[in-house]
Design an enzyme around this catalytic site. Structure first.
Site, mmCIF file in Angstrom:
data_model
loop_
_atom_site.group_PDB
_atom_site.id
_atom_site.type_symbol
_atom_site.label_atom_id
_atom_site.label_comp_id
_atom_site.label_asym_id
_atom_site.label_seq_id
_atom_site.Cartn_x
_atom_site.Cartn_y
_atom_site.Cartn_z
ATOM 1 N N LYS A 185 0.828 -1.207 0.000
ATOM 2 C CA LYS A 185 0.000 0.000 0.000
ATOM 3 C C LYS A 185 0.869 1.267 0.000
ATOM 4 O O LYS A 185 2.065 1.213 0.237
ATOM 5 C CB LYS A 185 -0.950 -0.022 1.208
HETATM 6 C C1 PLP Z 1 -9.270 -3.518 -2.122
HETATM 7 C C2 PLP Z 1 -8.731 -4.191 -0.897
HETATM 8 N N1 PLP Z 1 -9.579 -4.538 0.076
HETATM 9 C C3 PLP Z 1 -9.147 -5.115 1.201
HETATM 10 C C4 PLP Z 1 -7.819 -5.377 1.418
HETATM 11 C C5 PLP Z 1 -7.428 -6.074 2.667
HETATM 12 O O1 PLP Z 1 -6.405 -5.473 3.355
HETATM 13 P P1 PLP Z 1 -5.378 -6.359 4.207
HETATM 14 O O2 PLP Z 1 -4.539 -7.123 3.236
HETATM 15 O O3 PLP Z 1 -4.601 -5.338 4.970
HETATM 16 O O4 PLP Z 1 -6.172 -7.243 5.090
HETATM 17 C C6 PLP Z 1 -6.894 -5.021 0.436
HETATM 18 C C7 PLP Z 1 -5.441 -5.222 0.592
HETATM 19 O O5 PLP Z 1 -4.830 -6.208 0.454
HETATM 20 C C8 PLP Z 1 -7.360 -4.426 -0.749
HETATM 21 O O6 PLP Z 1 -6.511 -4.095 -1.739
#
Ligand code: PLP
Length: 382
Positions: A185
């Site tokens: 990110k």
């Molecule tokens: C669009 C989207 N939603 C949800 C997530 C979930 O985040 P995390 O991987 O921090 O749980 C991500 C990231 O991987 C994402 O890109």
């Protein structure tokens, strides 16, 4: 053999002061949730205009917790896009509700809000829009729809940290906003996330869901009214986040410059004629989390994976974000099938994430576009 060093599609950038700060935390005797998490939450709250913010160990759990706070559960429906990381719909299942997918707008590649409105039923409780690649879903139309139909909104803003809508930061207004600090990110804590909430009551519930439902009082008081998870962020992660935040503006500016450079390169006549689909050229609102093109499958004699393989041989990393999730076995078993969402399916088959990260050089952009063009020229259908 590639002569150029390998260019990944993304790479985190963590400065020496942050690395030294992490070492200090590790030596401090307090490495799980503590003062660094509190300090990170305070900075995030400032960033989001004073709204309550809580930090977690993923972005995924922040969405699940938002749904729980909103009271979404069995028998309820939640409208979302099939073109996202599968976490977006999985969290709906986790709380016992049913995801209702609607197709994307092929231009923005985000949820088609007309279709979202048409999908509202008496069981619809919430909508989860996803700011794919950092391009914000139209917040005016989104909140007009939510207001009119009485829906809660859980903004899946995992990718839009630092994006804006008409000059206002995503997360600084609206209902729940969920962000991820996963390694890819725009700012990272290695793994992690945060949830922007509406008031202190919701923030207190978020804390309970974050850690086993526990409420502490005084030195030794402890009560549990409902179960929670184990979703707390560590001080080590929070210290990384604290070191990343001051760089956000410079990271975003650099991402925008590189995205502009991509548009310049793709605008050359010989490249334009290849029919590669470009993202929306938004240089005000988007944080340019990713630069994604859509390959022209009808003009190609190979599929995307072969293109990726050839780019890899040219020392260029690419990614797929994402296959249309209604076609995963889990969701097929629930009744979805090919042809349900043609725009998301086309994007899911053909989207290709090209390298974009702040430390990239302008010349890297030219190299990527040259290599991609040459692959497509060699694989044109006769
Ligand atoms: C669009 C989207 N939603 C949800 C997530 C979930 O985040 P995390 O991987 O921090 O749980 C991500 C990231 O991987 C994402 O890109």
């Amino acid at each position: 053999m590639p002569v150029e060093p390998f260019l990944p599609f993304t790479r985190p950038q963590i400065d020496d002061a942050t690395i030294a700060g992490v070492a200090e935390v590790l030596r401090s005797g307090w490495i799980s949730s503590g003062p660094q998490v509190k300090a990170f939450e305070a900075k995030l709250s400032e960033f989001f205009g004073g709204r309550p913010v809580r930090a977690f160990n993923s972005g995924t759990c922040t969405m699940e917790i938002a749904l729980r706070i909103a009271g979404v559960g069995p028998g309820d429906e939640v409208i979302t896009t099939p073109l996202s990381w599968v976490a977006t719909a999985n969290v709906v299942l986790e709380v016992g509700a049913r995801p209702v997918f609607v197709d994307i707008d092929p231009v923005t590649r985000t949820i088609d809000l007309d279709r979202a409105e048409a999908a509202v039923t008496p069981r619809t409780r919430a909508v989860i829009p996803v700011d794919l690649a950092g391009l914000p879903v139209d917040r005016d139309r989104l909140y007009a729809l939510a207001g009119k139909r009485g829906l809660r909104v859980v903004e899946d803003a995992a990718q839009s940290f630092g994006s804006t809508w008409k000059g206002r930061r995503i997360g600084s207004f609206g209902d729940f906003a969920s962000f991820s600090f996963h390694a890819n990110k725009n700012i990272t804590t290695c793994e992690g996330g945060c949830l922007v909430l509406n008031d202190e009551r919701e923030a207190a519930l978020a804390e309970q869901y974050r850690l086993q439902g526990v409420v502490r009082t005084g030195h030794d008081g402890m009560e549990v009214e409902f179960p929670g998870g184990k979703y707390n962020m560590t001080d080590v992660a929070a210290r990384i986040g604290l070191g990343q935040l001051p760089h956000l503006a410079e990271f975003t500016a650099r991402r925008r410059e590189l995205a502009r450079a991509y548009f310049e390169e793709f605008d050359r006549p010989a490249v334009r004629s290849l029919g590669i689909g470009l993202p929306v050229a938004n240089f005000t609102d988007s944080n340019w989390h990713m630069f994604q093109v859509v390959l022209p499958e009808e003009r190609m004699d190979v599929r995307r994976s072969a293109v990726m393989e050839e780019l890899k041989s040219a020392a260029i990393g690419t990614g797929v974000h994402y296959p249309a999730m209604h076609l995963f076995a889990l969701y097929r078993r629930m009744g979805w099938k090919e042809g349900d969402f043609p725009n998301a399916e086309y994007a899911g088959r053909n989207l290709l994430t090209l390298p974009l990260f702040p430390a990239m050089a302008r010349s890297d952009v030219s190299r990527v576009v040259r290599a991609l063009s040459s692959v497509l020229e060699n694989h044109g259908k006769p």
